[in-house]
Design an enzyme around this catalytic site. Sequence first.
Site, PDB file in Angstrom:
ATOM      1  N   CYS A  73       0.804  -1.138  -0.179  1.00  0.00           N
ATOM      2  CA  CYS A  73       0.054   0.090  -0.077  1.00  0.00           C
ATOM      3  C   CYS A  73       1.081   1.227  -0.112  1.00  0.00           C
ATOM      4  O   CYS A  73       1.596   1.457   1.000  1.00  0.00           O
ATOM      5  CB  CYS A  73      -0.842  -0.132   1.114  1.00  0.00           C
ATOM      6  SG  CYS A  73      -1.866   1.330   1.357  1.00  0.00           S
ATOM      7  N   GLU A 122      -3.482   1.071  -6.792  1.00  0.00           N
ATOM      8  CA  GLU A 122      -2.404   0.272  -7.075  1.00  0.00           C
ATOM      9  C   GLU A 122      -2.244   0.045  -8.462  1.00  0.00           C
ATOM     10  O   GLU A 122      -3.040   0.560  -9.340  1.00  0.00           O
ATOM     11  CB  GLU A 122      -2.493  -1.258  -6.852  1.00  0.00           C
ATOM     12  CG  GLU A 122      -1.381  -2.035  -6.656  1.00  0.00           C
ATOM     13  CD  GLU A 122      -0.411  -1.532  -5.843  1.00  0.00           C
ATOM     14  OE1 GLU A 122       0.705  -1.115  -6.434  1.00  0.00           O
ATOM     15  OE2 GLU A 122      -0.327  -2.074  -4.567  1.00  0.00           O
TER      16      GLU A 122
END
Length: 271
Positions: free
Chosen positions: A2, A114
């Site tokens: 993350c 992402e």
Amino acid sequence: MCGRYAASRAPEDLAGVFEIDKWDPEETLAPDYNVAPTKEVYAVLDRPLKDAEDPKAVRQLRKLKWGLVPSWAKTPEGGARMINARAETVHEKPSYRRAFTTRRCILPADGYYEWVTAAGERELEVEGKKKRPRKQPYFVTPADGSVFAMAGLYEFWRDRTLPDDHPQAWWVTCSVITTEAETSPLAVGPAEGPRALADIHPRMPLMLTPDHWDAWLDPARTDVDDLRELLAPPPAGLMRAYPVSTAVSNVRNNGPELLTELEGPEEGTLF
């Protein structure tokens, strides 16, 4: 992993969702649609109030810096590299194991970003052509629109170069716990591109479902084996992912338009 997420919910909303007992309006953060390492973020944690006679833990909404600095660190420089802790080893790594036993938190988010590398760009890399890969960003968020409750850790670090009464004498920092990305189909997937989170990236933030919140936040739970059971991934099929503008790749860009769903990957970034 993350490395970037969005957090736009108002503290009043988060207080209702997480049943917050204490938060300081002076710590209110503006909506952030491009949260990057070293930024200040909201964290939900259970901890006794400072200088309170009652040792009972109180659920608080606090403002922390993303990028954990261990209490024993000589300087805070390494914090920007410690934004993620792996669920598989968090209980044994020196930088995280103490926080794992007593200083756990939830980092509320709308979802996380992402990036995937386009197939065509991968071919160029394989051929050895020196072209910087252009990656398509995806936004991953709960399909039902609920808060993405990321499992996290927090830590205190004392800056010994400053006097005790200095407002920056103490740093409170945090890290997101990550786990293996789901291989099961997304609840809602893009028309073209990845069909599972693992198609986007092999890691993802560990999302805690509401039935695990109290146990995760309880500082009285210190048994490592008991806590490791809470690191189990959530049930499959709760997430959706969709392509968003490559503008999010620049941390200087920040606005709700970054969450706008595209009909497909941007030209030149086909999955």
